[in-house]
Scaffold this motif. Structure first.
Motif, PDB file in Angstrom:
ATOM      1  N   SER A  36       0.992  -1.277   0.001  1.00  0.00           N
ATOM      2  CA  SER A  36      -0.194   0.080  -0.024  1.00  0.00           C
ATOM      3  C   SER A  36       0.892   1.221   0.028  1.00  0.00           C
ATOM      4  CB  SER A  36      -0.977  -0.065   1.223  1.00  0.00           C
ATOM      5  OG  SER A  36      -0.307   0.190   2.538  1.00  0.00           O
ATOM      6  N   THR A  37       2.118   1.203   0.494  1.00  0.00           N
ATOM      7  CA  THR A  37       3.014   2.282   0.689  1.00  0.00           C
ATOM      8  C   THR A  37       3.403   2.643  -0.729  1.00  0.00           C
ATOM      9  OG1 THR A  37       3.575   1.726   2.812  1.00  0.00           O
ATOM     10  CG2 THR A  37       5.216   3.186   1.594  1.00  0.00           C
ATOM     11  N   VAL A  38       3.814   1.579  -1.219  1.00  0.00           N
ATOM     12  CA  VAL A  38       4.281   1.633  -2.926  1.00  0.00           C
ATOM     13  C   VAL A  38       3.109   2.561  -3.699  1.00  0.00           C
ATOM     14  CG1 VAL A  38       4.951   0.640  -4.877  1.00  0.00           C
ATOM     15  CG2 VAL A  38       6.124   0.050  -2.859  1.00  0.00           C
ATOM     16  N   LYS A  39       1.879   1.878  -3.615  1.00  0.00           N
ATOM     17  CA  LYS A  39       0.873   2.452  -4.254  1.00  0.00           C
ATOM     18  C   LYS A  39       0.399   3.799  -4.058  1.00  0.00           C
ATOM     19  CE  LYS A  39      -3.993   1.570  -5.223  1.00  0.00           C
ATOM     20  NZ  LYS A  39      -5.349   0.966  -4.824  1.00  0.00           N
ATOM     21  N   LEU A  40       0.393   4.173  -2.802  1.00  0.00           N
ATOM     22  CA  LEU A  40       0.311   5.617  -2.254  1.00  0.00           C
ATOM     23  C   LEU A  40       1.314   6.324  -2.720  1.00  0.00           C
ATOM     24  CD1 LEU A  40      -0.819   7.781  -0.392  1.00  0.00           C
ATOM     25  CD2 LEU A  40       0.612   7.075   1.396  1.00  0.00           C
ATOM     26  N   MET A  41       2.641   6.128  -2.930  1.00  0.00           N
ATOM     27  CA  MET A  41       3.755   6.775  -3.557  1.00  0.00           C
ATOM     28  C   MET A  41       3.655   7.205  -5.011  1.00  0.00           C
ATOM     29  SD  MET A  41       5.475   7.800  -0.819  1.00  0.00           S
ATOM     30  CE  MET A  41       6.669   8.593  -1.668  1.00  0.00           C
ATOM     31  N   ILE A  42       3.124   6.276  -5.812  1.00  0.00           N
ATOM     32  CA  ILE A  42       2.865   6.286  -7.252  1.00  0.00           C
ATOM     33  C   ILE A  42       1.597   7.291  -7.519  1.00  0.00           C
ATOM     34  CG2 ILE A  42       2.175   5.112  -9.393  1.00  0.00           C
ATOM     35  CD1 ILE A  42       3.633   2.628  -8.430  1.00  0.00           C
ATOM     36  N   ASN A  43       0.861   7.171  -6.506  1.00  0.00           N
ATOM     37  CA  ASN A  43      -0.309   8.236  -6.705  1.00  0.00           C
ATOM     38  C   ASN A  43       0.106   9.652  -6.417  1.00  0.00           C
ATOM     39  OD1 ASN A  43      -2.126   6.374  -7.460  1.00  0.00           O
ATOM     40  ND2 ASN A  43      -2.828   5.925  -5.510  1.00  0.00           N
ATOM     41  N   LEU A  44       0.867   9.647  -5.107  1.00  0.00           N
ATOM     42  CA  LEU A  44       1.433  10.853  -4.803  1.00  0.00           C
ATOM     43  C   LEU A  44       2.134  11.617  -5.702  1.00  0.00           C
ATOM     44  CD1 LEU A  44       0.614  12.474  -2.200  1.00  0.00           C
ATOM     45  CD2 LEU A  44       2.915  11.651  -1.180  1.00  0.00           C
ATOM     46  N   VAL A  45       3.230  10.877  -6.418  1.00  0.00           N
ATOM     47  CA  VAL A  45       3.874  11.429  -7.254  1.00  0.00           C
ATOM     48  C   VAL A  45       3.109  12.323  -8.672  1.00  0.00           C
ATOM     49  CG1 VAL A  45       5.759  10.885  -9.609  1.00  0.00           C
ATOM     50  CG2 VAL A  45       5.795   9.948  -7.050  1.00  0.00           C
ATOM     51  N   GLY A  46       2.198  11.615  -8.915  1.00  0.00           N
ATOM     52  CA  GLY A  46       1.317  12.361  -9.946  1.00  0.00           C
ATOM     53  C   GLY A  46       0.556  13.609  -9.619  1.00  0.00           C
ATOM     54  N   MET A  47      -0.047  13.507  -8.565  1.00  0.00           N
ATOM     55  CA  MET A  47      -0.508  14.709  -7.608  1.00  0.00           C
ATOM     56  C   MET A  47       0.546  15.695  -7.417  1.00  0.00           C
ATOM     57  SD  MET A  47      -3.616  13.941  -7.591  1.00  0.00           S
ATOM     58  CE  MET A  47      -4.342  15.543  -6.613  1.00  0.00           C
ATOM     59  N   MET A  48       1.584  15.491  -6.995  1.00  0.00           N
ATOM     60  CA  MET A  48       2.675  16.447  -6.758  1.00  0.00           C
ATOM     61  C   MET A  48       3.064  16.908  -8.035  1.00  0.00           C
ATOM     62  SD  MET A  48       2.896  16.762  -3.758  1.00  0.00           S
ATOM     63  CE  MET A  48       4.094  17.715  -3.555  1.00  0.00           C
ATOM     64  N   SER A 152      -2.632  16.524  -1.857  1.00  0.00           N
ATOM     65  CA  SER A 152      -2.194  15.406  -2.698  1.00  0.00           C
ATOM     66  C   SER A 152      -2.398  14.118  -1.930  1.00  0.00           C
ATOM     67  CB  SER A 152      -0.626  15.651  -2.956  1.00  0.00           C
ATOM     68  OG  SER A 152      -0.596  16.900  -3.941  1.00  0.00           O
ATOM     69  N   ILE A 153      -1.891  14.179  -0.861  1.00  0.00           N
ATOM     70  CA  ILE A 153      -2.232  12.864  -0.105  1.00  0.00           C
ATOM     71  C   ILE A 153      -3.707  12.668   0.278  1.00  0.00           C
ATOM     72  CG2 ILE A 153      -1.754  12.053   2.150  1.00  0.00           C
ATOM     73  CD1 ILE A 153       1.068  13.571   2.420  1.00  0.00           C
ATOM     74  N   CYS A 157      -5.348   9.251  -1.393  1.00  0.00           N
ATOM     75  CA  CYS A 157      -6.028   8.355  -0.545  1.00  0.00           C
ATOM     76  C   CYS A 157      -7.665   8.094  -0.794  1.00  0.00           C
ATOM     77  CB  CYS A 157      -5.795   8.460   0.966  1.00  0.00           C
ATOM     78  SG  CYS A 157      -4.026   8.143   1.518  1.00  0.00           S
ATOM     79  N   ASN A 158      -7.913   8.742  -1.779  1.00  0.00           N
ATOM     80  CA  ASN A 158      -9.604   8.657  -2.405  1.00  0.00           C
ATOM     81  C   ASN A 158     -10.309   9.509  -1.357  1.00  0.00           C
ATOM     82  OD1 ASN A 158      -8.596   7.028  -4.363  1.00  0.00           O
ATOM     83  ND2 ASN A 158      -8.751   5.040  -3.407  1.00  0.00           N
ATOM     84  N   SER A 159     -10.026  10.704  -0.922  1.00  0.00           N
ATOM     85  CA  SER A 159     -10.778  11.483  -0.094  1.00  0.00           C
ATOM     86  C   SER A 159     -11.998  12.175  -1.169  1.00  0.00           C
ATOM     87  CB  SER A 159      -9.999  12.577   0.625  1.00  0.00           C
ATOM     88  OG  SER A 159     -10.781  13.580   1.081  1.00  0.00           O
ATOM     89  N   GLN A 160     -13.148  12.002  -0.445  1.00  0.00           N
ATOM     90  CA  GLN A 160     -14.245  12.692  -0.963  1.00  0.00           C
ATOM     91  C   GLN A 160     -14.008  14.088  -1.405  1.00  0.00           C
ATOM     92  OE1 GLN A 160     -16.842  11.030  -2.137  1.00  0.00           O
ATOM     93  NE2 GLN A 160     -16.139   9.318  -1.131  1.00  0.00           N
TER      94      GLN A 160
END
Length: 191
Positions: A36-48, A152-153, A157-160
């Protein structure tokens, strides 16, 4: 010291888990959390990347400079020595406005430059000046108009509503900056 504390917490948790017969649960938790950490980091890189682009547009459009012009009269009154020095004040303004706009990567070189300029003005080279202490407090508790990292975080994490943090962030960072300024000015009179 903190590394030792974290190490002891981790080792004691693993030992306790093995003693109580939860070794399988520990192994599964480690694998799941790393995935889940790796998945979060990949999503976070795009948002950043997206937010860095938006903030770069704000910088190129002159929005950060306009904010700096608004801040200059206030900061010149707050910083006793640095407020009279054009180079120091320019670096301070650029650092604080970049932080306010969520450009923390761009703010770091300006922060280093501001400290160098204030050290140039410092008469006691082995002790931080009042202006340096105040700048450090303002840099740490800088008002965030656009808290890009938190948004971004939350989005990763799929916040509404990832942007719901903006008003609370402005209020809390504004309050902490104001309290920091007040405490610095009180301490400057006594030390």
């Amino acid at each position: 010291m903190i590394n030792i504390i974290w190490f002891l917490i981790l080792v004691s948790s693993i030992i306790f888990g093995l003693i109580t017969g939860s070794g399988e649960v520990i192994s599964k938790s480690i694998v799941d959390s790393t995935a889940s950490t790796v998945k979060l980091m990949i999503n976070l890189v795009g948002m950043m990347c997206l937010w860095c682009g938006v903030m770069r547009i704000a910088q190129e459009s002159g929005l950060t400079e306009k904010l700096g012009k608004i801040l200059r009269p206030v900061l010149e009154k707050l910083f006793t020595k640095a407020g009279k020095d054009k180079k120091a004040m320019g670096a301070i303004i650029m650092n604080l406005t970049a932080n306010m706009m969520g450009l923390s990567n761009a703010a770091t070189p300006f922060g280093i430059k501001a400290m160098e300029e204030m050290q140039r003005l410092n008469t006691k080279k082995d002790t931080a000046s009042n202006d340096m202490a105040l700048f450090l407090v303002l840099n740490a508790a800088c008002i965030q108009f656009v808290p890009t990292s938190v948004i971004s975080i939350r989005a990763a994490c799929n916040s509404q509503n990832p942007g719901a943090i903006i008003i609370p962030a402005i209020l809390t960072t504004g309050t902490s900056a104001l309290v920091g300024i007040i405490i610095c000015k009180i301490l400057q009179k006594h030390f």
